[in-house]
Design a protein around this motif. Structure first.
Motif, PDB file in Angstrom:
ATOM      1  N   SER A   1     -19.438  26.915  -1.724  1.00  6.73           N
ATOM      2  CA  SER A   1     -18.628  28.263  -1.748  1.00  6.73           C
ATOM      3  C   SER A   1     -19.002  28.528   0.258  1.00  6.73           C
TER       4      SER A   1
ATOM      5  N   ALA B   1     -16.802  28.108   2.605  1.00  4.97           N
ATOM      6  CA  ALA B   1     -15.416  28.602   2.961  1.00  4.97           C
ATOM      7  C   ALA B   1     -15.194  29.630   3.978  1.00  4.97           C
ATOM      8  N   ARG B   2     -16.672  29.679   4.113  1.00  2.55           N
ATOM      9  CA  ARG B   2     -16.976  30.630   5.481  1.00  2.55           C
ATOM     10  C   ARG B   2     -16.410  29.524   7.103  1.00  2.55           C
ATOM     11  N   PRO B   3     -15.917  30.289   8.100  1.00  5.23           N
ATOM     12  CA  PRO B   3     -15.485  29.446   9.225  1.00  5.23           C
ATOM     13  C   PRO B   3     -16.598  29.095   9.871  1.00  5.23           C
TER      14      PRO B   3
ATOM     15  N   SER C   1     -12.490  21.430  10.003  1.00  7.15           N
ATOM     16  CA  SER C   1     -11.935  22.078  10.156  1.00  7.15           C
ATOM     17  C   SER C   1     -11.648  22.154  11.914  1.00  7.15           C
TER      18      SER C   1
ATOM     19  N   PRO D   1      -8.816  31.630  10.471  1.00  7.88           N
ATOM     20  CA  PRO D   1      -9.617  30.566   9.282  1.00  7.88           C
ATOM     21  C   PRO D   1     -10.338  32.010   8.620  1.00  7.88           C
ATOM     22  N   HIS D   2      -9.937  32.967   9.231  1.00 13.37           N
ATOM     23  CA  HIS D   2     -10.948  34.408   8.160  1.00 13.37           C
ATOM     24  C   HIS D   2      -9.917  34.351   6.862  1.00 13.37           C
TER      25      HIS D   2
ATOM     26  N   SER E   1     -10.095  30.991   4.738  1.00 16.54           N
ATOM     27  CA  SER E   1     -10.724  31.626   3.764  1.00 16.54           C
ATOM     28  C   SER E   1     -10.901  32.368   2.932  1.00 16.54           C
ATOM     29  N   GLN E   2     -10.357  33.096   2.599  1.00 13.35           N
ATOM     30  CA  GLN E   2      -9.855  34.418   1.539  1.00 13.35           C
ATOM     31  C   GLN E   2      -9.392  33.701  -0.099  1.00 13.35           C
TER      32      GLN E   2
ATOM     33  N   ALA F   1      -8.749  30.176   0.127  1.00 13.03           N
ATOM     34  CA  ALA F   1      -9.850  29.075  -0.333  1.00 13.03           C
ATOM     35  C   ALA F   1     -10.943  29.564  -1.566  1.00 13.03           C
ATOM     36  N   SER F   2     -11.562  31.486  -1.453  1.00 10.79           N
ATOM     37  CA  SER F   2     -12.598  31.647  -2.338  1.00 10.79           C
ATOM     38  C   SER F   2     -11.835  32.149  -2.989  1.00 10.79           C
TER      39      SER F   2
ATOM     40  N   PHE G   1     -13.495  19.679   1.715  1.00 14.20           N
ATOM     41  CA  PHE G   1     -13.096  20.761   3.095  1.00 14.20           C
ATOM     42  C   PHE G   1     -12.556  19.774   4.073  1.00 14.20           C
TER      43      PHE G   1
END
Length: 388
Positions: free
Chosen positions: A18, A21-23, A149, A208-209, A212-213, A215-216, A304
């Motif tokens: 998890s 998921a943070r860029p 990424s 990307p954020h 990320s949300q 994907a989370s 990813f």
């Protein structure tokens, strides 16, 4: 070993998927590194003909060949079902180019399969306003996988398919070294209802954020499944004798050895392995139960790769919730996605030594997996364009 050469080796390892998921956990490739990508031409036709195990083996052979060529040098790579991508320091560019050229010739001669192969400098990708950034995901204490990424890898693959940056002819006819590559395990049936292979990509304009949300949220949904949907049980896949992929392995790895002799050698080795695993007790320093638990732990069922890719053992209820989220975010113009459902998963393995715990195992759906999911993504994208 140069400082650039050690870039990937020195990246921090992240133990929680998890976190990927943070860029901000991704680091750009160093200057002058080169990106290489491969894929099989007409792979969907091969899948329709029942040759997906061959497709997976050829795709994984790219990684095996580079591992053996670079020996103890760690480098980032990603398996994609019908191909693979990786990046190397500039001093390895020529070696990578020759290795891929030799592998391409070998696959053509042994299987009649056309393997595309391209190489380009990271500066060319960055000139397009894209990047290749990398993170390192530790699936266990002894094995890890690169996560990518930045959009650059996907762009490089598009360029390859358009015929750009193609790798030229091999300088020698020497067969590639594919030591450790194997596919002797039987497919693993779904335990929750179905095996879902999923490809989710951000569209232009999705930050990307924001991705990320999304994907989370997807990971939270699959976290409801046993072991987050890991398709390979802790006890490992079944081993049948003779193994279903033995002749594929023999053709890929025979080198200068006659095919019949290589097949005989692999059959003998598989018979011994079947006895050891069937016995279920340690023999000398080899513990079959330990090996199988490590195989399961080291399997890459999520990644990813300029997006999120997963092959999960999924219940119909969770599948429906995943599909609802994907359709909503696609209609909002945030992502593109494709998925493929099948009744079993498969693993393709690179095992430098059965006595160590650093062996890696690439998971895919057994009847098309990521390749069919990517084809579904293209169909959905065309349909959306036509209706829009």
């Amino acid at each position: 070993m140069t400082r650039q050469d050690r870039f990937y080796e020195q990246l921090p390892k992240h133990g929680a998927f998890s976190a990927l998921a943070r860029p901000e956990v991704f680091v750009p490739l160093p200057q002058h590194w080169v990106v290489c990508c491969t894929d099989i031409v007409a792979s969907t036709d091969l899948i329709a003909a029942g040759e997906y195990k061959t497709v997976n083996m050829v795709g994984a052979s790219v990684i095996a060949a580079m591992m053996n060529t670079l020996s103890d040098t760690a480098f980032p790579y990603s398996f994609g079902g019908d191909g693979a991508s990786f990046a190397v320091a500039p001093e390895h560019a020529g070696t990578a180019r020759e290795t891929l050229a030799r592998l391409r010739d070998w696959v053509r001669d042994e299987f009649g399969i056309t393997l595309r192969a391209a190489q380009m400098p990271i500066e060319r990708i960055r000139a397009e306003g894209l990047n290749v950034t990398v993170a390192r995901y530790a699936v266990s204490e002894d094995a890890d996988y690169a996560m990518f990424s930045g959009g650059g890898l996907a762009w490089a693959e598009q360029q390859m398919k358009a015929g750009a940056y193609s790798i030229g002819a091999a300088e020698t006819e020497e067969p590639p070294d594919l030591t450790g590559l194997s596919c002797r395990w039987s497919n693993t049936p779904a335990r929750n209802g179905l095996i879902m292979s999923l490809v989710v990509l951000p569209v232009a304009g999705t930050g990307p954020h924001q991705f990320s949300q999304i994907a989370s949220e997807l990971l939270e949904l699959t976290a409801q499944l046993d072991r987050s949907g890991h398709p390979v049980p802790v006890s490992g896949p079944a081993l049948r004798f003779p193994p279903p992929g033995l002749m594929i392995e023999a053709r890929l790895s025979r080198g200068y050895i006659p095919l019949s002799l290589r097949a005989l050698w692999l059959t003998a080795g598989s018979a011994i392995a079947r006895f050891l695993f069937g016995r279920g007790k340690p023999t000398g320093s080899f513990d079959p139960d330990h090996y199988l638990s490590v195989l399961s732990a080291n399997s890459d069922f999520r990644k990813f790769d300029d997006g999120l890719k997963m092959t999960v053992d999924c219940s119909p209820a969770v599948r429906n919730r995943v599909l609802d989220l994907l359709e909503r975010t696609q209609q909002a113009g945030q992502i593109r996605f494709g998925l493929h459902e099948q009744d079993a998963a498969m693993v393709t393995c690179i095992v430098p030594s059965a006595m160590r715990d650093d062996h890696v195992h690439f998971v895919d759906g057994a009847s098309g997996g990521y390749t069919q999911a990517a084809a579904d993504l293209q169909r959905r994208s065309r349909s959306e364009t036509e209706t829009g």
